[in-house]
Design a protein around this motif. Structure first.
Motif, mmCIF file in Angstrom:
data_model
loop_
_atom_site.group_PDB
_atom_site.id
_atom_site.type_symbol
_atom_site.label_atom_id
_atom_site.label_comp_id
_atom_site.label_asym_id
_atom_site.label_seq_id
_atom_site.Cartn_x
_atom_site.Cartn_y
_atom_site.Cartn_z
ATOM 1 N N LEU A 53 0.866 -1.178 0.000
ATOM 2 C CA LEU A 53 0.000 0.000 0.000
ATOM 3 C C LEU A 53 0.901 1.226 0.000
ATOM 4 C CD1 LEU A 53 -2.883 1.136 0.161
ATOM 5 C CD2 LEU A 53 -2.707 1.038 2.651
ATOM 6 N N ASN A 54 0.835 2.025 -1.070
ATOM 7 C CA ASN A 54 1.714 3.185 -1.179
ATOM 8 C C ASN A 54 0.934 4.489 -1.141
ATOM 9 O OD1 ASN A 54 1.632 4.643 -4.016
ATOM 10 N ND2 ASN A 54 1.450 2.458 -4.505
ATOM 11 N N CYS A 55 1.643 5.560 -0.787
ATOM 12 C CA CYS A 55 1.005 6.871 -0.706
ATOM 13 C C CYS A 55 1.983 7.948 -1.159
ATOM 14 C CB CYS A 55 0.568 7.144 0.731
ATOM 15 S SG CYS A 55 -0.433 8.640 0.921
ATOM 16 N N ASP A 56 1.470 8.940 -1.865
ATOM 17 C CA ASP A 56 2.268 10.085 -2.304
ATOM 18 C C ASP A 56 2.327 11.095 -1.163
ATOM 19 O OD1 ASP A 56 2.086 8.719 -4.687
ATOM 20 O OD2 ASP A 56 0.520 10.017 -5.505
ATOM 21 N N LEU A 57 3.538 11.344 -0.660
ATOM 22 C CA LEU A 57 3.696 12.217 0.499
ATOM 23 C C LEU A 57 4.774 13.266 0.249
ATOM 24 C CD1 LEU A 57 3.545 9.557 3.397
ATOM 25 C CD2 LEU A 57 1.689 10.958 2.490
ATOM 26 N N ASP A 62 9.704 20.791 -0.907
ATOM 27 C CA ASP A 62 10.868 21.670 -0.927
ATOM 28 C C ASP A 62 11.969 20.966 -0.139
ATOM 29 O OD1 ASP A 62 10.578 22.198 1.864
ATOM 30 O OD2 ASP A 62 9.258 23.886 1.475
ATOM 31 N N PRO A 63 13.187 21.501 -0.102
ATOM 32 C CA PRO A 63 14.271 20.780 0.568
ATOM 33 C C PRO A 63 13.985 20.408 2.023
ATOM 34 C CG PRO A 63 15.185 22.491 -0.817
ATOM 35 C CD PRO A 63 13.701 22.677 -0.848
ATOM 36 N N LEU A 64 13.403 21.315 2.795
ATOM 37 C CA LEU A 64 13.111 20.995 4.194
ATOM 38 C C LEU A 64 12.043 19.920 4.307
ATOM 39 C CD1 LEU A 64 13.210 24.518 5.915
ATOM 40 C CD2 LEU A 64 14.838 22.630 6.188
ATOM 41 N N VAL A 65 11.033 20.006 3.461
ATOM 42 C CA VAL A 65 9.973 18.998 3.476
ATOM 43 C C VAL A 65 10.526 17.638 3.054
ATOM 44 C CG1 VAL A 65 7.814 18.278 2.379
ATOM 45 C CG2 VAL A 65 8.097 20.636 3.132
ATOM 46 N N MET A 66 11.358 17.617 2.031
ATOM 47 C CA MET A 66 11.968 16.360 1.583
ATOM 48 C C MET A 66 12.792 15.740 2.709
ATOM 49 S SD MET A 66 13.124 17.499 -2.274
ATOM 50 C CE MET A 66 13.917 15.946 -2.711
ATOM 51 N N LYS A 67 13.606 16.547 3.370
ATOM 52 C CA LYS A 67 14.454 16.051 4.449
ATOM 53 C C LYS A 67 13.625 15.460 5.587
ATOM 54 C CE LYS A 67 18.122 17.562 7.636
ATOM 55 N NZ LYS A 67 17.415 17.297 8.897
ATOM 56 N N SER A 68 12.611 16.188 6.035
ATOM 57 C CA SER A 68 11.806 15.712 7.167
ATOM 58 C C SER A 68 10.967 14.490 6.790
ATOM 59 C CB SER A 68 10.906 16.836 7.689
ATOM 60 O OG SER A 68 9.962 17.242 6.713
ATOM 61 N N THR A 69 10.492 14.443 5.543
ATOM 62 C CA THR A 69 9.693 13.292 5.107
ATOM 63 C C THR A 69 10.556 12.037 5.052
ATOM 64 O OG1 THR A 69 8.314 14.785 3.791
ATOM 65 C CG2 THR A 69 8.086 12.438 3.368
ATOM 66 N N VAL A 70 11.785 12.178 4.568
ATOM 67 C CA VAL A 70 12.712 11.044 4.572
ATOM 68 C C VAL A 70 12.970 10.582 6.002
ATOM 69 C CG1 VAL A 70 15.125 10.398 4.180
ATOM 70 C CG2 VAL A 70 13.826 11.532 2.369
ATOM 71 N N GLU A 71 13.203 11.517 6.911
ATOM 72 C CA GLU A 71 13.446 11.167 8.313
ATOM 73 C C GLU A 71 12.286 10.359 8.884
ATOM 74 O OE1 GLU A 71 13.976 14.947 10.141
ATOM 75 O OE2 GLU A 71 16.096 15.120 9.590
ATOM 76 N N ASN A 72 11.066 10.814 8.650
ATOM 77 C CA ASN A 72 9.892 10.136 9.199
ATOM 78 C C ASN A 72 9.675 8.770 8.549
ATOM 79 O OD1 ASN A 72 9.186 12.151 11.052
ATOM 80 N ND2 ASN A 72 8.064 13.307 9.509
ATOM 81 N N ALA A 73 9.903 8.694 7.243
ATOM 82 C CA ALA A 73 9.722 7.416 6.552
ATOM 83 C C ALA A 73 10.732 6.385 7.038
ATOM 84 C CB ALA A 73 9.848 7.612 5.046
ATOM 85 N N MET A 89 -0.381 9.060 8.022
ATOM 86 C CA MET A 89 -0.503 8.107 6.921
ATOM 87 C C MET A 89 0.582 7.036 6.981
ATOM 88 S SD MET A 89 -3.110 8.653 4.878
ATOM 89 C CE MET A 89 -2.630 7.888 3.334
ATOM 90 N N MET A 90 1.756 7.402 7.458
ATOM 91 C CA MET A 90 2.868 6.455 7.491
ATOM 92 C C MET A 90 2.611 5.255 8.404
ATOM 93 S SD MET A 90 6.292 8.824 7.344
ATOM 94 C CE MET A 90 6.574 9.978 5.996
ATOM 95 N N LYS A 91 1.641 5.369 9.288
ATOM 96 C CA LYS A 91 1.313 4.260 10.181
ATOM 97 C C LYS A 91 0.611 3.124 9.439
ATOM 98 C CE LYS A 91 0.528 7.450 14.052
ATOM 99 N NZ LYS A 91 -0.503 7.979 14.995
ATOM 100 N N TYR A 92 0.054 3.430 8.266
ATOM 101 C CA TYR A 92 -0.818 2.465 7.602
ATOM 102 C C TYR A 92 -0.340 2.004 6.229
ATOM 103 C CZ TYR A 92 -3.863 4.340 11.225
ATOM 104 O OH TYR A 92 -4.386 4.746 12.431
#
Length: 241
Positions: free
Chosen positions: A6-10, A42-53, A25-28
């Motif tokens: 199950l994938n999601c665009d984040l 943007d760069p900050l969003v990309m960085k934080s999203t990678v961290e959370n993933a 969303m990452m919980k599911y």
């Protein structure tokens, strides 16, 4: 119980603007496709999203799109195969930099929006995108619309391919997604989404808006993070699979 990706665009927030409920969303989900700055992010969003993933131990993919922040990458822009090749490598490379810095690895590439839909029908664009991914790293998986020119191109290039189906989108009789300009393009009703997904996974088919039965492959199921019902739908699908 069936096991289905199950994938999601984040990672589609930008600056002061927040889109979607990424951490929830990452919980599911099991895979995430992270926007790379052209259509969103943007760069900050990309960085934080990678961290959370990485924190949630998810498979992480690049989600390159057309250079169209205002249109969220969903407007058709005529580009050459050479431009498509460069755009995909440029954006994927940006996300790969954040992953490398944080000790993660890239799993897949999934084009976004109009670029995805164009490549589903345009053989030359599809070949350029597949080659761009292969040249960057032949071990990557290419996500594409089930039974489309993009998945064919990926297989021909020697890539692993994931045939993708959409939980919350309706289909046309040719197997393409209903354009978002149509009022019935997106499913919001929980029951309708679950019913469509179960049919796609169990029977490998989907019913188009005009009643045709379309054979498909369902290697991975997409939920759009910007769908208002996305979190509820993700939770229900997670329990179903």
């Amino acid at each position: 119980m069936m096991k289905v990706d199950l994938n999601c665009d984040l990672g589609e927030s930008f600056g002061s603007y927040t889109i979607g409920k990424d951490e929830e969303m990452m919980k599911y989900v099991t895979s995430v496709n992270i926007a790379c700055g052209f259509h969103a992010g943007d760069p900050l969003v990309m960085k934080s999203t990678v961290e959370n993933a990485l924190k949630h131990h998810l498979k992480i993919g690049a989600h390159p799109g057309l250079p169209d922040l205002q249109g969220f990458g969903r407007r058709m822009i005529q580009i050459s195969p050479e431009e498509a090749y460069a755009m995909v490598q440029y954006q994927t490379g940006a996300l790969l930099a954040f992953l490398t810095a944080q000790g993660g690895s890239l799993s897949h590439v999934k084009p976004h929006g109009a670029l995805y839909n164009m490549a589903a029908k345009d053989e030359k664009l599809a070949n350029a995108i597949a080659q761009a991914v292969y040249d960057l790293d032949p071990s990557l998986t290419l996500f594409g619309l089930s039974e489309s020119e993009l998945t064919k191109a990926g297989e021909a290039a020697g890539l692993s391919v994931a045939h993708e189906v959409f939980a919350d989108r309706t289909y046309q009789s040719d197997g393409s997604l209903t354009p978002r300009t149509h009022p019935n393009a997106v499913l919001h009703d929980e029951g309708a989404v679950i019913k469509q997904v179960l049919r796609m996974v169990e029977k490998q088919e989907v019913e188009s808006t005009d009643g045709h039965i379309i054979p498909i492959k369902a290697d991975t199921i997409c939920l759009h993070g910007d769908n208002e019902a996305a979190l509820l739908l993700a939770e229900r699908l997670h329990k179903s699979f």
